[in-house]
Design a protein around this motif. Structure first.
Motif, short mmCIF file in Angstrom:
data_model
loop_
_atom_site.label_atom_id
_atom_site.label_comp_id
_atom_site.label_asym_id
_atom_site.label_seq_id
_atom_site.Cartn_x
_atom_site.Cartn_y
_atom_site.Cartn_z
N ASP A 1 -5.71 42.33 18.72
CA ASP A 1 -6.78 41.60 18.03
C ASP A 1 -6.52 40.10 18.09
N TYR B 1 -2.98 44.94 8.87
CA TYR B 1 -4.09 44.31 9.57
C TYR B 1 -4.44 42.93 9.01
N VAL C 1 5.58 47.59 9.67
CA VAL C 1 4.77 48.78 9.37
C VAL C 1 5.41 49.65 8.28
N PRO D 1 -0.87 50.02 5.17
CA PRO D 1 -1.67 49.93 6.42
C PRO D 1 -2.67 48.78 6.36
N CYS E 1 5.20 44.25 20.60
CA CYS E 1 5.63 44.87 19.36
C CYS E 1 4.56 44.70 18.28
N ASP E 2 4.01 43.49 18.20
CA ASP E 2 2.98 43.20 17.21
C ASP E 2 1.75 44.08 17.48
N THR E 3 1.44 44.26 18.78
CA THR E 3 0.30 45.09 19.17
C THR E 3 0.50 46.54 18.74
N LEU E 4 1.75 47.03 18.97
CA LEU E 4 2.05 48.41 18.57
C LEU E 4 1.96 48.57 17.06
N ASN E 5 2.44 47.52 16.31
CA ASN E 5 2.34 47.54 14.85
C ASN E 5 0.90 47.79 14.42
N ARG E 6 0.00 47.05 15.03
CA ARG E 6 -1.39 47.08 14.59
C ARG E 6 -2.20 48.14 15.30
N GLY E 7 -1.66 48.64 16.41
CA GLY E 7 -2.38 49.67 17.14
C GLY E 7 -3.51 49.12 17.97
N ARG E 8 -3.64 47.82 18.08
CA ARG E 8 -4.71 47.23 18.90
C ARG E 8 -4.38 45.76 19.19
#
Lengths: 383, 226
Positions: A152, A107, A98, A103, A143-150
């Motif tokens: 997916d 994604y 990040v 940004p 961690c990957d989820t937190l990076n992307r905020g969702r």
């Protein structure tokens, strides 16, 4: 044995020579995935939000790859501290995505670490098994989820691949430790057999010889010495049985060697005659025949005068096994056998006929007053 | 007890081979006391082979458990050294296969070490006279060996595997059950000599088969090497 053999996942597997190829494979994977990540970073360097940070992350990844490979190379360091450090560094590198990416890149592109994140998953799988691999995969996925905020499709895809790799390697690693355990078991058995043979040779060379000599000299001297000689002879026979065939050995198919069981009956007054090759029968059949022979010999001991001798002949034929127990006693007078059998009291009737009949065999008793008794039982081999 | 020979002539020459000194001496003493000439004693196979030429024994009393050679090897080497001595195996162990192998290799007698000295002396005398000396245990082994040969899957080489006649089987079974030759002769209404001959034949056939097998093996190996 079984508990020690199969460590639950989560407990450390024993250091296994069989796992070495796996570790070499993981080291190769770490370097190859590092090179791939570095190429991706170099190609995209100009497009990043912070190019310097991208270069720094690759630098850290390189350093850690070297440290991790060196660290895991020594079996004693394959444990929690190194694995946690590995997971921490890898997660930090993944989280730095990040900082490096714009940004939009976060994604649309794979994280800066790409496939390199699998390092701790694979190491954890080999050290602790599948559960450690799952835990590492989930930490990285989080961690990957937190990076992307969702959550997916890309996150799920990444976690699925990590899980698969961790599972596969954990399984292979478990197989390797199992294989090593079995080989160690086989080696122990072989060592025990060798030791037994060594002992047998030693005992033969010394103890048996002396006992035979005492027996021989004692019987020549007569009187009390003869009694000592007789005792020495009994011990010699018992000892020979002990270091000879392994009476408890049962082959994987459940077959046991009848010779080994019968060897225990040999003594100064009981002579065994049998083939040189194993007479294999189902373990239960061996037990029953052995018990029948014991009953017959017991009968000899109870009904014959002292110094009466007995012979046991074991014959192995393709379709049946024949055991003959003969003594040189006075024989059983006419009618006494039938009489005792009718009363249901005689051990001979109960123990021998019953047991042999249960095995589908037959018993013949040949006796003449003055010429001993011969009990022959024939047990068919199961088709 | 004082006639070690075959009656009247020169006493039988005996060599005792045993690695246990106490045993060797006891056996040698008993044999000498019985009138045999103890031509030599040896503590291992190599020594026996070295001494056999000068000692010229008629009978070798051989312990199967020697520190250097196996029983089969000693019997082979003694024969190769030109000794025509007959071999009486004396064994303390129940090592069945060893005993059977030694007998197939040419030993004509077998006695357990716990046998009395009278039995030993009688056995040496009989072996010296060319008779086979069987214990019940040896009869069981020989019987088992014939059954094994008969039951072995029919290979080309086994077509000429030796077989026992019905009478030989009968005699051998009785020996294995501990009957003396005299008792067997009575039970089967035969002469003592006939019983002895039957026993002898079972051994001769087995030894002959063993030699044929060895030659065949050597030939096959030789041909394979070319």
């Amino acid at each position: 044995m079984a508990a020690e053999a199969a460590p639950a996942d989560g407990r450390r597997r024993q250091d296994s020579g069989f796992a070495e190829p796996l570790w070499r494979g993981i080291a190769a994977y770490r370097f190859a995935s590092l090179v791939y990540a570095a190429i991706v970073v170099v190609v995209n360097l100009d497009a990043y939000a912070r190019a310097w940070a991208g270069a720094a992350v690759v630098g850290v990844m390189t350093m850690w790859t070297v440290l991790a490979v060196v660290g895991y190379a020594r079996p004693s360091r394959r444990s929690w501290p190194l694995l946690l450090a590995d997971l921490l560094v890898t997660t930090t590198a993944l989280a730095s995505t990040v900082v490096v990416y714009t940004p939009a890149q976060v994604y649309s592109m794979a994280p800066i670490t790409t496939l390199w994140v699998a390092g701790p998953v694979l190491s954890g799988a080999v050290i602790f098994g599948r559960r450690a691999a799952i835990a590492c995969s989930l930490v990285l996925g989080l961690c990957d989820t937190l990076n992307r905020g969702r959550v997916d499709a890309d996150v799920l895809h990444g976690v699925a691949i990590l899980l698969l790799a961790g599972f596969a390697l954990g399984y292979v690693s478990a197989l390797a430790s199992e294989a090593e355990r079995r080989i160690a078991h086989a080696a122990r058995l072989e060592a025990a057999t060798r030791e037994r043979e060594r002992l047998a040779r030693r005992i033969h060379d010394s103890v048996l010889q002396v006992l035979s000599l005492v027996q021989r000299r004692g019987s020549e001297l007569g009187g009390e010495a003869a009694e000592l000689g007789r005792l020495a002879g009994e011990q010699e026979a018992a000892l020979r049985g002990l270091v000879g065939l392994d009476a408890d050995a049962v082959s994987p198919s459940g077959a046991a060697d009848l010779r080994a069981a019968l060897t225990a009956h040999a003594s100064a007054s009981v002579t065994l005659s049998m083939p040189a090759t194993p007479v294999e029968l189902p373990a239960r059949t061996v037990q029953e025949i052995d018990a029948a022979v014991a009953a017959a010999l017991d009968n000899v001991a109870r009904h014959c005068p002292p110094h009466c001798r007995a012979w046991v002949l074991l014959e192995d034929e393709p379709d049946a096994v024949t055991v003959t127990v003969r003594d040189d006693g006075p024989g059983i007078p006419d009618g006494r056998l039938a009489q005792a059998e009718a009363d249901g009291r005689l051990g001979l009737a109960q123990s021998i006929r019953g047991r042999v009949r249960d095995l589908g065999g037959s018993v013949t008793v040949h006796t003449e007053p003055g010429s001993g008794t011969e009990i022959e039982f024939r047990v068919p081999r199961a088709a | 007890m004082s006639d070690g020979g075959t009656g009247g002539g020169a006493p039988l020459r005996v060599m005792v081979v045993d690695d246990h000194p106490m045993w060797r001496d006891a056996v040698a003493r008993d044999l000498a006391a019985a009138g045999f000439e103890v031509a030599a004693t040896a503590g291992d196979g190599a020594q026996a082979v070295r001494l056999v030429g000068a000692a010229r024994p008629d009978v070798v009393v051989l312990d199967l458990q020697l520190p250097d050679y196996s029983g089969v090897e000693v019997i082979g080497k003694l024969a190769a050294a030109g000794s025509g001595a007959r071999v009486l195996v004396l064994s303390a162990s129940g090592e069945q296969q060893d005993v059977l192998d030694a007998v197939k290799a040419g030993a004509t007698g077998y006695l357990v070490k716990s046998a009395s000295s009278e039995e030993l002396i009688a056995a040496v005398r009989r072996v010296g006279a060319g008779d086979a000396v069987f214990t019940p245990g040896l009869a069981g082994l020989v019987l088992g060996e014939y059954r094994r040969l008969a039951a072995a899957p029919a290979r080309r080489e086994d077509e000429d595997a030796p077989r026992l006649t019905e009478r030989e089987t009968e005699v051998l079974r009785l020996v294995a059950k501990g009957l003396t030759y005299k008792q067997i002769a009575q039970r089967l209404v035969l002469s003592h000599r006939t019983v002895q001959n039957h026993v002898q034949n079972t051994l001769n056939k087995l030894q002959l088969h063993n030699r044929v097998e060895l030659v065949r093996y050597a030939l096959e190996q030789g041909l394979d090497d070319d």
